[in-house]
Design a protein around this motif. Sequence first.
Motif, PDB file in Angstrom:
ATOM      1  N   UNK A 400     -26.604 -16.676  55.304  1.00  0.00           N
ATOM      2  CA  UNK A 400     -26.874 -16.744  53.865  1.00  0.00           C
ATOM      3  C   UNK A 400     -26.408 -18.074  53.273  1.00  0.00           C
ATOM      4  N   UNK A 401     -25.247 -18.566  53.731  1.00  0.00           N
ATOM      5  CA  UNK A 401     -24.750 -19.844  53.228  1.00  0.00           C
ATOM      6  C   UNK A 401     -25.572 -21.014  53.755  1.00  0.00           C
ATOM      7  N   UNK A 402     -26.082 -20.896  54.962  1.00  0.00           N
ATOM      8  CA  UNK A 402     -26.880 -21.986  55.532  1.00  0.00           C
ATOM      9  C   UNK A 402     -28.285 -22.042  54.962  1.00  0.00           C
ATOM     10  N   UNK A 403     -28.768 -20.951  54.368  1.00  0.00           N
ATOM     11  CA  UNK A 403     -30.126 -20.910  53.843  1.00  0.00           C
ATOM     12  C   UNK A 403     -30.221 -21.756  52.584  1.00  0.00           C
ATOM     13  N   UNK A 404     -31.123 -22.736  52.588  1.00  0.00           N
ATOM     14  CA  UNK A 404     -31.276 -23.633  51.431  1.00  0.00           C
ATOM     15  C   UNK A 404     -32.192 -23.037  50.369  1.00  0.00           C
ATOM     16  N   UNK A 405     -32.824 -21.906  50.671  1.00  0.00           N
ATOM     17  CA  UNK A 405     -33.701 -21.266  49.698  1.00  0.00           C
ATOM     18  C   UNK A 405     -32.856 -20.603  48.616  1.00  0.00           C
ATOM     19  N   UNK A 406     -33.100 -20.994  47.362  1.00  0.00           N
ATOM     20  CA  UNK A 406     -32.302 -20.447  46.267  1.00  0.00           C
ATOM     21  C   UNK A 406     -32.692 -19.009  45.926  1.00  0.00           C
ATOM     22  N   UNK A 407     -33.848 -18.575  46.372  1.00  0.00           N
ATOM     23  CA  UNK A 407     -34.282 -17.205  46.101  1.00  0.00           C
ATOM     24  C   UNK A 407     -33.859 -16.219  47.181  1.00  0.00           C
ATOM     25  N   UNK A 408     -33.148 -16.687  48.194  1.00  0.00           N
ATOM     26  CA  UNK A 408     -32.708 -15.784  49.254  1.00  0.00           C
ATOM     27  C   UNK A 408     -31.677 -14.799  48.721  1.00  0.00           C
ATOM     28  N   UNK A 409     -31.652 -13.607  49.282  1.00  0.00           N
ATOM     29  CA  UNK A 409     -30.791 -12.526  48.808  1.00  0.00           C
ATOM     30  C   UNK A 409     -29.924 -12.047  49.968  1.00  0.00           C
ATOM     31  N   UNK A 410     -28.673 -11.784  49.670  1.00  0.00           N
ATOM     32  CA  UNK A 410     -27.746 -11.233  50.654  1.00  0.00           C
ATOM     33  C   UNK A 410     -27.725  -9.722  50.477  1.00  0.00           C
ATOM     34  N   UNK A 411     -28.215  -8.998  51.464  1.00  0.00           N
ATOM     35  CA  UNK A 411     -28.283  -7.546  51.404  1.00  0.00           C
ATOM     36  C   UNK A 411     -27.313  -6.960  52.423  1.00  0.00           C
ATOM     37  N   UNK A 412     -26.297  -6.280  51.913  1.00  0.00           N
ATOM     38  CA  UNK A 412     -25.306  -5.627  52.779  1.00  0.00           C
ATOM     39  C   UNK A 412     -25.287  -4.128  52.557  1.00  0.00           C
ATOM     40  N   UNK A 413     -26.189  -3.615  51.733  1.00  0.00           N
ATOM     41  CA  UNK A 413     -26.228  -2.188  51.486  1.00  0.00           C
ATOM     42  C   UNK A 413     -25.263  -1.766  50.394  1.00  0.00           C
ATOM     43  N   UNK A 414     -25.134  -0.429  50.237  1.00  0.00           N
ATOM     44  CA  UNK A 414     -24.270   0.126  49.196  1.00  0.00           C
ATOM     45  C   UNK A 414     -22.897   0.487  49.738  1.00  0.00           C
ATOM     46  N   UNK A 415     -22.427  -0.237  50.727  1.00  0.00           N
ATOM     47  CA  UNK A 415     -21.117   0.011  51.339  1.00  0.00           C
ATOM     48  C   UNK A 415     -20.088  -0.867  50.645  1.00  0.00           C
ATOM     49  N   UNK A 416     -19.163  -0.244  49.895  1.00  0.00           N
ATOM     50  CA  UNK A 416     -18.153  -1.004  49.147  1.00  0.00           C
ATOM     51  C   UNK A 416     -17.233  -1.756  50.095  1.00  0.00           C
TER      52      UNK A 416
END
Length: 535
Positions: A400-416
Amino acid sequence: MVKQTIQIYARVKPSRRPPGIYSISNEEAAASSLEIIVPRDLADGFVNNKRESYKFRFQETFDQETKQEAIFESIAKPVAESVLTGYNGTIFAYGQTGSGKTFTITGGAERYSDRGIIPRTLSYIFEQLQKDSSKVYTAHISYLEIYNECGYDLLDPRHEASKLEDLPKVTIMEDPEQNIHLKNLSLQPAATEEEALNLLFLGDTNRMIAETPMNQASTRSHCIFTIHISSKEPGSATVRRSKLHLVDLAGSERVAKTGVAGQLLTEAKYINLSLHYLEQVIIALAEKNRSHVPYRNSMMTSVLRDSLGGNCMTTMIATLSIDKRNIDESISTCRFAQRVALIRNEAVLNEETDPQLVIVRLKKEIQALKDEIVLITGEQRTSDLTPDELQRLEEQLHNFLDDVDRDSVLEVGADMRKIHYCFGFFKRFFHEKKSSDSGGSSPERPATTSARPEEMKKLRDLLQQRDNEINILVSMIKKEKRRNQDAAYKIPSTPPRPHTGPKGEGNSVQRGLQDTATPSGGDTRPIALHRKTGA
């Protein structure tokens, strides 16, 4: 949607006797005319005032010398092409006993060139399926026999060992949408042309055939050979399903002329009755103001409901035996064909969504909704993340940090647990990057994770926003805790009198009790907030 009338063709059977007087005219490009001339017979000693000439129009009329290949190219090939594109199709032969219906539909067994419409159509369809690699095709075969108004499965393996009366009968079932379903009729898969032809030969072996005065091998039942084809492009959720009915009707006959008796007479009665019901359906469909069509009068008309005035591209072949003794029957067949030509069908492309892909999509949607519910209710998981989960989460964060696309989304689910770990990861990364920029020791980080100044600012704003959200959550939890305490102890509006003792002791004791008491069942779970980042 394709709107067209039923296409009608005529074929004259070769005859060893001198044929009746007829002529074929192909002057028009898209039609031909057949003229039948009835010879006058003055031997009875009275004047014959009957008509001498009858003229009928067909899409095309095939004379006695026409080969089987020409019949297939003109009649069956266009229908087969439409079936491959997703439309339903029907080809049926109609005529008196011995006029060549079975030879036209199934073919003869003496020479390979005598193959009829069914084997040639199977060969053409499977040839086209092998050529088209852009779609995935599946084909199934069914073979229905209607004998004495009872349906039987000609592909049932019990045919050879059991009597016809002992076999399970095919029954008609109708759903609320008036679609016809046939119970006890099997669908046999056919992956190659050879498998399909073997099924055809098996069904023809089990078919009812008897010798009559009109024909040495007369078929005594109506048979419907159906090819079911489904196609789907790889990765697409749309499936096209089509079917092609190839119908060989039993021939009508005049009992007074043939003189049949016994079982043959019973069979002739059922055949003529079912053809009579077919003619009633044709007449009802040809009348514009007719509201009721008697499809349910016979099993054959019920099965062919789509083919007659429904979602189908239908073609009829009128087989004629224009001998002097059969001229009346030939004229009757031509008249029936003219009425059939008035029926208009509306063929629709049969497309539907693959139910398996719909199930997969709905499962993903259900899981996403469950994750959203867990996130809203704040349900916590007590177990720690496993080393494998931590490793996958680390890889996901680095990507996620290496992705230069500003529209990229980090999805980790609903796990707190994962959400808190991500917050901690970003916080550590921010401090490590800050100390690296100020000249301190640079931690070991992949070269690809170096952030530009605008990315650092974005991370700082994100970290500050997350800290503010955490502070708000803590404040809300404290307020919720005090509200639960007040509700449990029902604190009155007027404070009680202080306990006798040192100055201010009573108030301090009371405050201590309030601070230390926790009501049972108090909900101290954090409440998640959703805020749109300003970065």
